[in-house]
Design an enzyme around this catalytic site. Structure first.
Site, PDB file in Angstrom:
ATOM      1  N   PHE A   1       1.855   2.911   2.282  1.00 42.96           N
ATOM      2  CA  PHE A   1       2.923   3.189   3.427  1.00 42.96           C
ATOM      3  C   PHE A   1       3.734   1.724   3.523  1.00 42.96           C
ATOM      4  O   PHE A   1       4.367   2.038   4.660  1.00 42.96           O
ATOM      5  CB  PHE A   1       2.015   3.424   4.971  1.00 42.96           C
ATOM      6  CG  PHE A   1       1.089   4.545   4.545  1.00 42.96           C
ATOM      7  CD1 PHE A   1       1.406   5.862   4.895  1.00 42.96           C
ATOM      8  CD2 PHE A   1       0.048   4.567   4.197  1.00 42.96           C
ATOM      9  CE1 PHE A   1       0.811   6.646   5.117  1.00 42.96           C
ATOM     10  CE2 PHE A   1      -1.165   5.501   4.201  1.00 42.96           C
ATOM     11  CZ  PHE A   1      -0.411   6.898   4.331  1.00 42.96           C
TER      12      PHE A   1
ATOM     13  N   ASP B   1      -7.680   8.586   1.986  1.00 44.23           N
ATOM     14  CA  ASP B   1      -7.511   7.709   0.772  1.00 44.23           C
ATOM     15  C   ASP B   1      -8.472   6.768   0.969  1.00 44.23           C
ATOM     16  O   ASP B   1      -8.171   5.462   0.693  1.00 44.23           O
ATOM     17  CB  ASP B   1      -6.009   7.075   1.036  1.00 44.23           C
ATOM     18  CG  ASP B   1      -5.561   6.658  -0.151  1.00 44.23           C
ATOM     19  OD1 ASP B   1      -6.015   6.744  -1.279  1.00 44.23           O
ATOM     20  OD2 ASP B   1      -4.552   5.796  -0.124  1.00 44.23           O
TER      21      ASP B   1
ATOM     22  N   LYS C   1       1.739  -4.820   8.615  1.00 43.38           N
ATOM     23  CA  LYS C   1       2.335  -3.822   7.553  1.00 43.38           C
ATOM     24  C   LYS C   1       3.717  -3.115   8.062  1.00 43.38           C
ATOM     25  O   LYS C   1       3.703  -2.862   9.033  1.00 43.38           O
ATOM     26  CB  LYS C   1       1.219  -2.591   7.824  1.00 43.38           C
ATOM     27  CG  LYS C   1       1.579  -1.411   6.541  1.00 43.38           C
ATOM     28  CD  LYS C   1       0.311  -0.378   6.472  1.00 43.38           C
ATOM     29  CE  LYS C   1      -0.828  -0.941   5.866  1.00 43.38           C
ATOM     30  NZ  LYS C   1      -1.821  -0.077   5.586  1.00 43.38           N
TER      31      LYS C   1
ATOM     32  N   GLY D   1       0.818  -1.331  -0.026  1.00 51.26           N
ATOM     33  CA  GLY D   1       0.316   0.028   0.043  1.00 51.26           C
ATOM     34  C   GLY D   1       0.943   1.254   0.047  1.00 51.26           C
ATOM     35  O   GLY D   1       2.199   1.267  -0.124  1.00 51.26           O
TER      36      GLY D   1
END
Ligand SMILES: *[C@@H]1O[C@H](CO)[C@@H](O)[C@H](O)[C@H]1NC(C)=O
Ligand SMILES: *[C@@H]1O[C@H](CO)[C@@H](O)[C@H](O)[C@H]1NC(C)=O
Ligand SMILES: *[C@@H]1O[C@H](CO)[C@@H](O)[C@H](O)[C@H]1NC(C)=O
Ligand SMILES: *[C@@H]1O[C@H](CO)[C@@H](O)[C@H](O)[C@H]1NC(C)=O
Ligand SMILES: *[C@@H]1O[C@H](CO)[C@@H](O)[C@H](O)[C@H]1NC(C)=O
Ligand SMILES: *[C@@H]1O[C@H](CO)[C@@H](O)[C@H](O)[C@H]1NC(C)=O
Ligand SMILES: *[C@@H]1O[C@H](CO)[C@@H](O)[C@H](O)[C@H]1NC(C)=O
Length: 682
Positions: A352, A466, A369, A350
């Site tokens: 990030f 987003d 993540k 993604g």
């Protein structure tokens, strides 16, 4: 015969103790909270007052009905007409209901709202409402209040999960009850060997099932924000309420009787010893009864104590007891869980950083993540922001479970959502058919509720920035969960130097003011939501349009069909036969309202929820959407700099969904009885 007579007096004692206890538990109804606006009052000794008094006496005299609720209207002229209703908690007997309603009608005028025309008062056992406007069958989300037990729970994270499961189950059960019957459900769940979680939800019996579902969804969605980590909480809306405690505060439905004790099951004793064993049995039973009684008394006193410690939070809520420590994961654990960030485990990347699937030693599946290392934020600050975002818990948000810090490495640990993201289904010619109309409509509603929670959670007010199809994950039942929210916070976007940190927005979903001027607000999220709705309806990507030769974008496409009245042509072609025409039109309408150029013209998420739920709200007509995205060269501009948080937050519209005394009268929706078919003529 000393023993039997002892037994009789024992029994008498027990009986008297029992009656003492039950008398006490039937004590006065427990007041929770009330709202009444002093801006609409009536004159003492007026016609209005006499109608009002008659209303209250009708409600009281009708409070022993089996149905457990009653609504009525008194008055001849519109100016003097009074509308009122009560509903009792679903587990009460008619007599208990009567006690609560007569207390409520008495206390509300004597103590709380002597001359106010509009009031709502909640007791633990019943809800009483009245107004000079008809409010029957309509869902109200204002005013609202949450109350919590100040005692903290141990293991808040596991507790919250258990609570979520319990609430989910009973929300569905209560809202499925037919309109005009009690919409009530309770459940019990074991939290630990000693602690049981008791949960209850209830709606106004006159509202529709979908309104009930929405109301409960919002109320339950409020729990983490107001009351995380607490042993008990109660969120009250005029049209519904939810409550949980670790003691029984309603009548727990009969459970199958426990297995009889071995003493009583023992085979008949050999003759000659029978007298002795009888004595033993009596002694054992007496001892057991006494100890049970003592336990009951102790428990009862404990509950009383717990109840007294209630705090009301008219909406600025204190944090729960999740701490940064309880959220921290060990780097070695995460490395092991993701098999050293193996490519096989990569779920995607993604804005990030990259996302990996992992499995913890306890078999819990997680998504990790791994943040790309551009944040200049210190460890403490990072932890604190993660803590804040972890407290945002809603069933339509992907849950942030914790974080991990190791040197420069920053990781975020999320719950794992099994079904990939919405774009994976929506834009794939084959998989698209798995999403039928009702699941698409459900996704739209779920995303709307998740966004409302982000925008209006009173502590944080998160702007997503987003929102897009690839950030909507779907669980096993195709319920949507929004991901990637709160990233600006976690990434430590510098609030004073707007140009130094960049936040990824996705072209096409960005509102004109955000894309061109970097101005964001809740209304830029609303814009993205509008684009998302139109994508869900059409199964077409916002970005795909510009690349084709027709050079027509999704917004103009939807607008064209809207203005021609060829509504169903907006839809994915394989769905046109199986959809609800009115729902489709409603969604296109909302979608187009959201993508209007002027942020002030776009509805708030709260309004959108109302629109989605009441087919009969009159919507304004949308204006033509902005067509600023035509130029192809602009499409290569995926990231933009943000303006500082400060300047934009002052522009944020404030939405008054939650509480304050005047808001009960300031609902601006012109609700009428016209059916949706009249609003959307063919
Ligand atoms: C209503 O109550 C508020 C707060 O108690 C008070 O400031 C205000 O003057 C009252 N308004 C009227 C019309 O009585
Ligand atoms: C309710 O009462 C208020 C003030 O007393 C008044 O302004 C309002 O018009 C009334 N509403 C209706 C529907 O009569
Ligand atoms: C209203 O009526 C009651 C009894 O009929 C009387 O005691 C009271 O003074 C009256 N109040 C006003 C404001 O006229
Ligand atoms: C119930 O309410 C109605 C008006 O809605 C009233 O006529 C009636 O007397 C009330 N009491 C009973 C016992 O039905
Ligand atoms: C009670 O509510 C129902 C549903 O809104 C409505 O149809 C009915 O007229 C109401 N009853 C009275 C007496 O106002
Ligand atoms: C519950 O936890 C909060 C925050 O951790 C703390 O401030 C509060 O004193 C605790 N309350 C009780 C009753 O222990
Ligand atoms: C809770 O625990 C009790 C005893 O430990 C057990 O009998 C009961 O079935 C459990 N209830 C649930 C819902 O798991």
């Amino acid at each position: 015969m000393g023993m039997p007579s002892f037994n009789v007096s024992m029994l008498l004692l027990i009986l008297s103790l029992l009656s003492f206890l039950s008398l006490n538990s039937e004590a006065a109804p427990e007041y929770r909270y009330h709202f009444c606006s002093n801006e609409t009052t009536f004159t003492p000794n007026s016609t209005y007052q006499s109608n009002f008094n008659r209303l209250l006496s009708f409600l009281t005299s009708n409070s022993t009905r089996e149905s457990g609720f009653y609504n009525t209207t008194v008055g001849q002229t519109p100016e003097t007409t009074v509308y009122g209703l009560f509903f009792c908690r679903g587990d009460l007997t008619p007599d208990e209901c009567r006690v609560c309603v007569s207390t409520a009608t008495k206390e509300v005028v004597e103590q709380y709202c002597p001359v106010e025309k509009v009031a709502v008062i909640w007791y633990s056992e019943c809800v009483l409402r009245y107004s000079n406007k008809s409010f029957f069958s309509t869902m109200f989300q204002t005013p609202s209040v949450s109350l919590y037990n100040i005692q903290n729970i141990t293991e808040p994270v596991r507790f919250t999960q258990l609570l979520g499961t319990s609430m989910n189950e009973i929300e569905t059960k209560a809202s499925n009850a037919p309109t005009g019957t009690q919409k009530f459900a309770t459940t019990e769940a074991n939290f630990s060997e000693l602690q049981t979680l008791y949960s209850l939800v209830q709606c106004d019996p006159l509202i529709s099932s979908s309104d009930c579902k929405t109301c409960l969804g919002i109320a339950v969605g409020n729990l983490p924000g107001c009351c995380a980590g607490k042993q008990g909480a109660n969120v009250l809306y005029p049209s519904c309420f939810v409550r949980y405690e670790i003691y029984p505060f309603y009548k727990v439905q009969a459970v199958p009787p426990p297995a009889p004790t071995p003493v009583l099951l023992a085979p008949p004793p050999p003759k000659g010893k029978s007298r002795n064993s009888l004595l033993i049995i009596i002694a054992v039973v007496a001892a057991a009864v006494v100890s049970i009684l003592l336990l009951c008394i102790g428990y009862y006193l404990l509950c009383r104590k717990a109840k007294k410690k209630y705090n009301a939070v008219p909406y600025e809520n204190e944090s729960g007891e999740i701490t940064t420590d309880s959220l921290q994961y060990d780097f070695a654990t995460i490395e092991a869980a993701t098999n050293n960030f193996a490519d096989d485990n990569k779920l995607g990347s993604g804005g990030f950083g990259e996302v990996y699937k992992g499995t913890l030693p306890n078999k819990q599946e997680i998504a990790v993540k791994r943040l790309s290392q551009t944040s200049r934020q210190g460890a403490e600050e990072f932890k604190n922001e993660v803590l804040l975002v972890a407290k945002l818990q809603h069933r339509n948000l992907v849950r942030l479970l914790g974080y991990c810090l190791e040197g420069e490495e920053k990781l975020l640990v999320y719950e794992f959502v099994p079904n990939k993201s919405l774009d994976y289904f929506l834009f794939d010619p084959k998989k698209r058919s798995l999403l039928d109309w009702s699941s698409r409509y459900n996704i739209i509603g779920g995303v709307a509720r998740g966004m409302l929670y982000l925008h209006e959670d009173s502590r944080l007010r998160i702007i997503h920035r987003d929102l897009k199809a690839s950030n909507i994950l779907l669980d096993a039942n195709l319920n949507p969960k929004i991901s990637d929210f709160g990233m600006a916070k976690i990434f430590g976007v510098d609030e004073t130097q707007g140009n130094t940190s960049k936040i990824v927005g996705t072209f096409g979903y960005m509102s004109p003011e955000y894309a061109m001027h970097g101005q964001f607000s809740v209304k830029s999220d609303v814009y993205s939501f509008g684009v998302l709705i139109l994508e869900i309806l059409s199964g077409k990507k916002i970005s795909a349009f510009g690349q084709s030769d027709t050079a027509e974008d999704l917004l103009s496409y939807a607008w064209k069909h809207w203005s021609n009245g060829s509504y169903l042509d907006v839809l994915d072609s394989d769905m046109r036969d199986s959809c609800s025409r009115n729902e489709v039109i409603q969604c296109i309408h909302i979608g187009l309202l959201c993508v209007q150029e002027n942020p002030a013209d776009r509805p708030s998420m709260a309004t959108i929820i109302l629109m989605l739920n009441s087919g009969s709200v009159t919507l304004p007509s949308p204006q033509k959407p902005p067509f600023f995205l035509h130029s192809r060269t602009e499409q290569n501009m995926p990231t933009i700099a943000m303006e500082s948080d400060k300047s934009s937050s002052t522009n944020m519209p404030t939405v008054e969904v939650n509480s304050d005394k005047s808001s009960s009268t300031s609902v601006q929706w012109s609700v009428n009885e016209a059916s949706i078919t009249e609003l959307y003529p063919r």
